[in-house]
Design a protein around this motif. Structure first.
Motif, mmCIF file in Angstrom:
data_model
loop_
_atom_site.group_PDB
_atom_site.id
_atom_site.type_symbol
_atom_site.label_atom_id
_atom_site.label_comp_id
_atom_site.label_asym_id
_atom_site.label_seq_id
_atom_site.Cartn_x
_atom_site.Cartn_y
_atom_site.Cartn_z
ATOM 1 N N PRO B 42 1.180 -2.525 -0.556
ATOM 2 C CA PRO B 42 0.186 -2.788 -1.582
ATOM 3 C C PRO B 42 0.825 -2.962 -2.951
ATOM 4 O O PRO B 42 2.013 -2.694 -3.129
ATOM 5 C CB PRO B 42 -0.708 -1.544 -1.544
ATOM 6 C CG PRO B 42 0.135 -0.484 -0.943
ATOM 7 C CD PRO B 42 1.094 -1.161 -0.023
ATOM 8 N N SER B 43 0.046 -3.418 -3.897
ATOM 9 C CA SER B 43 0.544 -3.663 -5.233
ATOM 10 C C SER B 43 1.071 -2.365 -5.846
ATOM 11 O O SER B 43 0.466 -1.313 -5.701
ATOM 12 C CB SER B 43 -0.591 -4.230 -6.079
ATOM 13 O OG SER B 43 -0.088 -4.698 -7.281
ATOM 14 N N LYS B 47 8.059 -2.925 -4.161
ATOM 15 C CA LYS B 47 8.755 -3.988 -3.435
ATOM 16 C C LYS B 47 9.608 -4.830 -4.375
ATOM 17 O O LYS B 47 10.797 -5.043 -4.138
ATOM 18 C CB LYS B 47 7.735 -4.906 -2.736
ATOM 19 C CG LYS B 47 6.692 -4.175 -1.917
ATOM 20 C CD LYS B 47 5.705 -5.132 -1.306
ATOM 21 C CE LYS B 47 4.849 -5.889 -2.300
ATOM 22 N NZ LYS B 47 3.814 -5.083 -2.956
ATOM 23 N N GLU B 164 7.136 -12.859 -3.121
ATOM 24 C CA GLU B 164 5.808 -13.468 -3.007
ATOM 25 C C GLU B 164 5.838 -14.949 -3.350
ATOM 26 O O GLU B 164 5.108 -15.411 -4.214
ATOM 27 C CB GLU B 164 4.825 -12.745 -3.932
ATOM 28 C CG GLU B 164 4.814 -11.266 -3.642
ATOM 29 C CD GLU B 164 3.564 -10.571 -4.140
ATOM 30 O OE1 GLU B 164 2.539 -11.256 -4.282
ATOM 31 O OE2 GLU B 164 3.630 -9.369 -4.365
ATOM 32 N N HIS B 197 2.412 -9.101 -0.078
ATOM 33 C CA HIS B 197 1.440 -8.075 0.256
ATOM 34 C C HIS B 197 0.359 -8.629 1.192
ATOM 35 O O HIS B 197 -0.679 -8.035 1.376
ATOM 36 C CB HIS B 197 0.849 -7.383 -0.973
ATOM 37 C CG HIS B 197 0.216 -8.306 -1.962
ATOM 38 N ND1 HIS B 197 0.503 -8.238 -3.289
ATOM 39 C CD2 HIS B 197 -0.653 -9.291 -1.812
ATOM 40 C CE1 HIS B 197 -0.178 -9.168 -3.927
ATOM 41 N NE2 HIS B 197 -0.894 -9.812 -3.051
#
Ligand SMILES: Nc1ncnc2c1ncn2[C@@H]1O[C@H](COP(=O)(O)OP(=O)(O)OP(=O)(O)O)[C@@H](O)[C@H]1O
Ligand SMILES: [Mg+2]
Lengths: 422, 362
Positions: B42-43, B47, B164, B197
């Motif tokens: 999750p945010s 990461k 991302e 995510h």
């Protein structure tokens, strides 16, 4: 869509048959009217208090009605005179001059004419003053002789040539003066070397402005970079420091530089105290070009920093990161990736600072001495001291055209739409 | 697995930005050569921070990162030779596509001819052969994305990081790009560390997935294991759809255990992440593993149908089971009309193996 509505087909219309363009224009007109009404007060204010006076002022750079207004009959009579004959005008002209001067002396306008003509040819002021004192004592007839008796200049062909040259309502004289030329008896020519001042002054104004722009860029770039990359907390504080000068009067700041830079000033005292400079040869940093450059760089610095900052703020740090991950050193990443993206900011800042400084007045006046003053100081001098408004206007027009020309060149090279001011 | 097969190794890495809290807590992770490893979470789970430490843009507060067995904590980013694709692509706007691709080759002082050849090959790899002279702003999002991938690969790094990279694309394009990136990975044999995510993205692309939460790797395994054998309730909840039932362990029997739910229902479950009798536990159950004809299954309970949602290939049945009104069952649409109706009480059931007894979280 059918073929008929494609290119070359009939124009599109609305339901009731009016062409689409017409009804669109009608619909937009209301909006346009509304915006016009909104800006009208400011527009009128600017028009009346700013644009019209400026236009009037600029108009004076070529306007020369004073000769024709003060000596109407003389001018009319002179038009019949063959100037290239090498002979004096005939009696008619002298009679007309007599008539004109009688009225002029009554209205005291002959002295004004004298000083106007004196800008172009020295001796004219005293000639008219002297003649004005005697003209009402002249006898009827044979004016030619009487005028020559008053002043032998009236017996010179040159005087009349000169009067004829300046009798039209418009003259290039002021402009010629402004570029160190003169419209003398023999036609247009450059003034003698030792009387030329304006061309050099223009050149110096441009050169100093460039130096100031350059130093603003050198000093401002790192600051803007810091501002754009510091965490918000610190950058806000720094921004206030950058803007601080705006809240202080220009005069105060310039005077502060006087205190700092003069020979008995803070900087020299410190240097002497440190033993870096001996007491007898303190550095001259004011009332010369150095003073102008230092003070104006300081004053114009925010105008460089702000556009730079606003551009740098939009450059994402990921560009630099990307460059470094691709193998570029910090310097290469900066020079090849970051710097090119700041060029619009540099352009905006440089053009802003340059244009502001090219027309600067107060600071060079206060700290520039004689060799650190700008063309605008000369314009101010002609407006308020020598009262040669025509010349001031001509200098102003040249300055304005110079700025517009620079704008144009800049637009060709960098592109005005590349400029970001915020 | 020998030492040589490991390209990156995080060893007890910790990271704090403010000196007060740890964003990455004791990270130990070995990434194998040629592997497609995804960091999923999750945010705010850390990461990007891990990726930045690997790329060299953030320094580890504690611990060491090894690249090819060499510690790299003190190696600056440009000497690490790691390719990187950024979320917003970070294509240099003042350079053309070809210049962007040539940049890493230029700073490596390659000859002009070699540059041209490599740029051409990279552009062809992402099927943008004709776009070399365009500016990034003249490309669509998907094309920019491909240029960014090509740029990260053109200097032939052993390792490519992607943060991302597909986040800004719409769903359809994203699926296409997932496929393309995966394809490039397979063709080039380069190691990829990928951050996302989006769990479906992670499941489709990765060899292994590291599920991050709160600065800790919750589970590191292949996509199927992650789905089939979640090691804790966070992973079970985060990956795929999941039904939660809470209760207490009453009996442990080898790899199975008995659990008594809060309303008294007794169930058999796979003992995954509980220790002893008396522990509170969360049972995790995939909606598609639940049967409406539960003959012969270990667990059979009664439930009330609350809602039926027709989804074409399957039907979602929301039920009230043991006090959980969000209990979802997915029924495959086999054509014959189901005689389910809202309000009906029905028997449902599932195998003990499909029901994982995991740690209890409040
Ligand atoms: N430069 C920084 N300074 C201070 N705190 C930071 C910084 N970068 C990240 N953080 C904090 O570290 C934590 C982890 O951030 P990180 O960017 O690694 O998360 P993430 O997993 O990548 O999340 P997302 O999926 O939203 O990108 C967050 O709480 C974030 O606020
Ligand atoms: Mg992130």
């Amino acid at each position: 869509m059918t073929d008929t509505t494609a290119n070359g087909g009939p124009v599109l219309t609305t339901q009731d048959g009016t062409p689409l363009k017409v009804s669109l224009a009608r619909a937009l007109r209301r909006e346009k009217m509304r915006s016009l009404v909104l800006i009208a007060p400011l527009l009128i204010f600017i028009l009346v208090s700013f644009l019209l006076p400026i236009a009037d002022m600029l108009f004076r750079s070529v306007e020369n009605r004073i000769v024709a207004d003060t000596l109407p009959k003389t001018v009319a009579a002179l038009s019949a005179w063959n100037a290239s004959s090498g002979e004096l005008p005939d009696e008619n002209v002298y009679a007309a001059l007599h008539d004109d001067l009688l009225i002029a002396v009554d209205e005291k306008s002959h002295t004004r004419l004298g000083s106007r003509l004196n800008y172009e040819l020295s001796g004219m002021s005293s000639l008219f003053r002297k003649t004005g004192r005697r003209v009402d004592r002249m006898d009827e007839g044979n004016y030619k002789e009487q005028f020559i008796k008053v002043d032998k200049d009236w017996g010179k062909v040159e005087t009349w040539l000169f009067l004829k040259r300046y009798s039209p309502k418009y003259t290039p004289g002021y402009f010629l003066n402004a570029v160190d030329a003169e419209y003398g008896i023999e036609g247009i020519k450059m003034k003698p070397e030792d009387e030329r001042i304006y061309l050099y002054l223009f050149w110096r104004t441009m050169f100093l402005s460039m130096v100031i722009t350059g130093s603003c860029l050198l000093l401002g770039y790192p600051i803007a970079f810091l501002l754009a990359n510091l965490p918000l907390r610190y950058s806000n504080l720094l921004m206030i420091l950058v803007l601080l000068p705006f809240w202080t009067s220009l005069l105060v700041r310039t005077s502060a530089w006087k205190v700092l830079l003069q020979q008995q000033g803070v900087i020299n005292d410190t240097l002497v105290w440190l033993g870096l400079v001996s007491n007898t040869d303190r550095i001259v940093m004011i009332n010369n070009q150095t003073g102008t450059i230092i003070a104006m760089t300081h004053i114009l610095l925010p105008f460089m920093i702000l556009p730079l900052y606003s551009v740098m703020r939009t450059i994402s740090p990921s560009y630099m990161r990307a460059a470094r991950s691709l193998g570029a050193t910090d310097w290469t990443a900066f020079w090849r990736v970051y710097f090119p993206q700041t060029i619009p900011g540099i352009g905006a800042g440089a053009i802003l600072v340059f244009i502001l400084s090219i027309g600067y007045y107060i600071t060079p006046e206060l700290v520039g001495g004689t060799d650190g003053i700008f063309i605008s100081n000369r314009i101010a001098y002609h407006i308020s001291s020598s009262l040669n408004w025509g010349l001031a206007a001509a200098l102003g027009v040249i300055l304005l055209s110079l700025v517009l020309l620079l704008f144009y060149v800049y637009d060709k090279i960098v592109g005005i739409d590349n400029v970001k001011l915020g | 697995m020998s030492e040589k097969d490991i390209i990156v190794s995080f060893s007890e890495v910790q990271k704090s930005y403010d000196g007060v809290s740890l964003v990455v807590k004791n990270l130990n992770l070995d990434i194998q050569r040629g592997e497609f490893l995804t960091m999923l979470g999750p945010s705010g789970s850390g990461k990007t921070t891990c990726l930045m430490m690997l790329a060299g843009f953030e320094s580890a507060t504690h611990g060491e990162i090894y690249l090819n067995g060499r510690p790299i904590n003190n190696v600056p980013p440009h000497k690490r030779g790691i390719g990187m694709v950024f979320q917003n692509y970070a294509l240099f706007p003042h350079m053309t596509v070809a210049e962007n691709l040539a940049f890493p080759l230029q700073v490596r002082k390659m000859s002009k001819a070699e540059q041209e050849q490599k740029v051409k090959r990279a552009l062809e790899m992402v099927e943008l052969g004709a776009f070399g002279n365009r500016r990034p702003a003249q490309l669509s999002g998907g094309q920019q994305q491909r240029v960014a991938v090509a740029r990260a690969l053109v200097f032939e790094p052993e390792l490519v990081l992607m943060d991302e990279p597909l986040g800004a694309l719409d769903k359809q394009l994203r699926e296409q790009m997932q496929f393309e990136i995966k394809h490039i990975h397979e063709n080039l044999g380069v190691s990829v560390v990928y951050v996302t995510h989006d769990q479906s993205e992670a499941l489709t692309m990765s060899d292994r997935i590291a599920v991050f939460n709160d600065g800790i790797i919750q589970q590191l395994s292949g996509p199927d294991d992650l789905y089939e054998d979640p090691q804790n309730s966070f992973v079970a909840q985060f990956i795929g759809e999941n039904n939660k039932l809470e209760g207490k362990v009453t009996h442990v029997n080898g790899s199975l255990c008995d659990v008594e739910l809060d309303d008294g229902t007794r169930l058999k479950a796979d003992k995954v992440n509980v220790n002893a009798v008396g522990d509170r536990t969360t049972l995790s159950l995939r909606p598609e593993r639940i049967e409406f004809e539960p003959q012969g299954l270990e667990n059979i309970v009664k439930g009330k149908v609350e809602e039926l949602i027709y989804l074409g290939d399957h039907i979602r049945v929301r039920m009230d089971v043991a006090g959980n009104r969000e209990f979802v069952v997915k029924v495959r649409n086999r054509g014959q009309k189901r005689d389910l109706a809202v309000g009906q009480m029905v028997d449902i059931g599932w195998a003990a193996d499909d029901c994982k007894a995991l740690d209890f979280v409040q």
